[in-house]
Scaffold this active site. Structure first.
Site, PDB file in Angstrom:
ATOM      1  CE  LYS A 135      -4.142  -2.069   1.882  1.00  0.00           C
ATOM      2  NZ  LYS A 135      -3.713  -3.431   2.292  1.00  0.00           N
TER       3      LYS A 135
HETATM    4  C1  PLP Z   1      -4.534  -4.457   1.983  1.00  0.00           C
HETATM    5  C2  PLP Z   1      -3.852  -5.769   1.985  1.00  0.00           C
HETATM    6  C3  PLP Z   1      -4.310  -6.822   1.191  1.00  0.00           C
HETATM    7  C4  PLP Z   1      -5.576  -6.718   0.377  1.00  0.00           C
HETATM    8  O1  PLP Z   1      -5.452  -5.815  -0.688  1.00  0.00           O
HETATM    9  P1  PLP Z   1      -6.773  -5.308  -1.461  1.00  0.00           P
HETATM   10  O2  PLP Z   1      -6.300  -4.322  -2.449  1.00  0.00           O
HETATM   11  O3  PLP Z   1      -7.634  -4.673  -0.400  1.00  0.00           O
HETATM   12  O4  PLP Z   1      -7.414  -6.499  -2.043  1.00  0.00           O
HETATM   13  C5  PLP Z   1      -3.583  -7.992   1.175  1.00  0.00           C
HETATM   14  N1  PLP Z   1      -2.479  -8.139   1.918  1.00  0.00           N
HETATM   15  C6  PLP Z   1      -2.003  -7.154   2.709  1.00  0.00           C
HETATM   16  C7  PLP Z   1      -0.789  -7.389   3.506  1.00  0.00           C
HETATM   17  C8  PLP Z   1      -2.664  -5.923   2.757  1.00  0.00           C
HETATM   18  O5  PLP Z   1      -2.208  -4.965   3.542  1.00  0.00           O
END
Ligand code: PLP
Length: 438
Positions: free
Chosen positions: A107
């Site tokens: 993210k």
């Molecule tokens: C946010 C997150 C996900 C899921 O991602 P999405 O885009 O919401 O499907 C998976 N793994 C981790 C470690 C995350 O932080």
């Protein structure tokens, strides 16, 4: 480029408005009116390009009409100040490590890009006091908060479910102070997300405050996630392994995988996608039955995927013209229990020495079970295992080395405000902030 709402009840808006608003006024998600394919020449030479060069080309296809080339390049280079290496775990499965950014989760890419693009628009408009609301199941909060830390004119409110994020995750957004406020909601992630969505729909709040969202519903967070799919392909091509690529994405709100699907629409030669889930399996059930039946999320050890009603499902439906058959042809699903996730982390660590985090473990296992002969699998390792320290150490019965960047966060003191899941309380709090300021 114009951005339309998936609900199609309001007219399309500019990129700037889509980024500022986050969610469309009819509660739909913004989608670009065109997905520009990248030329053959780009794919023919992609293996000679750096991650940043690739990201610039992809960013240009999305945002080139709306942001000057020089500015866009600065935003991309500033965002992608870290690598996303592809690492072989077995002879046909590799891990796309997306945890080399400041908060050690994928993210960081979207969070950093969005902070910079929003900063550009705010400066351009000469605006002040923009409030970014972000609901987090664990990793969004830290990536967004760190991406925006110290950005003038912006205040970030992170809403997170009390007791449902790991200590390290919590530290990464509750210790920052300055323009970051953490709200500890007595509820689940879905309650946090509902509070944010309600705030955007509330007429009075929107008249008195400039609100925007940094969740994966925001196009500025969501689209840049396409960058690393192209980068992964470039690395496979360098190794002569780019035929018959299957990409598996551990999914919660489905923003990450949707960005990959956009990449494919732009010409990226990925054969098929797999969405890997924990026990929150609403998407798997949709694939099987054709019925989308959201349910309250259940708590698992892959907590960033504890989502019962994934926002970006609306974008997937739209992208595939609401055809269940088309979706099933392009994406398959897998769902795993906590026991299966633990078993996968343990076995892969013992057999190969590679340490998965609980989310990446879902991705790895889906490939291990679902790859067909001749296919090469890439799973997205969405966070560093040390972010889930207690869980992972408990599984492998061994110490996990904590990266220096993460250790620095752990020294900070947690500061958060308690919040109920009742929208009226959240609204009163936001309006109260306004009184103090004015
Ligand atoms: C946010 C997150 C996900 C899921 O991602 P999405 O885009 O919401 O499907 C998976 N793994 C981790 C470690 C995350 O932080």
């Amino acid at each position: 480029m114009q951005y339309y709402s998936t609900n199609k009840q309001v007219p399309p808006v500019s990129l700037q408005d889509a980024v500022m608003k986050g969610l469309a006024p009819d509660k739909g998600l913004f989608m670009p009116e065109a997905i520009n394919p990248l030329p053959k020449e780009f794919f023919d030479t992609i293996e000679t390009l750096s991650f940043q060069e690739i990201a610039c080309r992809v960013a240009g296809a999305f945002f080139g009409e709306d942001v000057p080339a020089g500015t866009l390049k600065d935003i991309v280079y500033d965002t992608m100040s870290f690598d996303a290496p592809l690492v072989w775990v077995t002879d046909r499965i590799c891990s796309l490590e997306l945890f080399h950014g400041p908060t050690l989760a994928f993210k960081d890419v979207g969070g950093r890009f969005m902070a910079r693009l929003l900063g550009y628009f705010i400066r351009k408009q000469g605006q002040k006091n923009v409030n970014v609301l972000v609901a987090t199941s664990g990793d969004t909060g830290s990536a967004v908060a760190n991406g925006f830390l110290g950005v003038e004119g912006i205040h970030v409110y992170v809403l997170y479910p009390k007791g449902k994020v790991s200590e390290i995750q919590e530290k990464q957004f509750t210790t920052l102070g300055r323009n970051i406020t953490a709200l500890e909601v007595d509820g689940a992630f879905d309650d946090c997300q509902a509070l944010v969505k309600s705030a955007f729909m509330d007429k009075e709040l929107n008249e008195r405050l400039l609100l925007t969202s940094a969740n994966s519903i925001n196009v500025a967070r969501f689209l840049p996630q396409a960058f690393y799919y192209f980068h992964a392909y470039a690395q496979l091509k360098r190794w002569g392994r780019a035929d018959r690529v299957v990409v598996c994405v551990p999914s919660g709100n489905f923003g990450n995988i949707t960005a990959g699907l956009f990449g494919k629409r732009m010409g990226l030669p990925i054969r098929r996608f797999i969405a890997a889930n924990n026990k929150n399996d609403v998407f798997c059930r949709y694939l099987q039955t054709g019925v989308y039946d959201p349910r309250p999320s259940v708590t698992t050890i892959a907590n960033a995927m504890d989502v019962g009603d994934p926002s970006n499902f609306a974008r997937i439906l739209d992208l595939y013209g609401h055809s269940h058959a088309a979706i099933v042809a392009g994406i398959s699903g897998a769902t795993f229990t906590d026991e299966q996730i633990s078993e996968t982390v343990r076995n892969v660590y013992t057999d190969t020495g590679y340490l998965l985090d609980p989310h990446g473990a879902c991705g790895y296992r889906a490939l291990e079970e679902g790859l067909r002969p001749g296919e090469t699998g890439v799973f997205l390792e969405t966070a560093h295992p040390a972010k889930f320290l207690e869980t992972v150490e408990g599984i492998i019965g061994d110490k996990v080395e904590i990266p220096a960047g993460l250790k620095a966060f752990m020294k900070g003191e947690k500061k958060s405000l308690p919040m109920t899941k009742a929208f009226e309380d959240f609204k009163r709090y936001l309006l109260g902030k306004l009184k103090v300021e004015s």
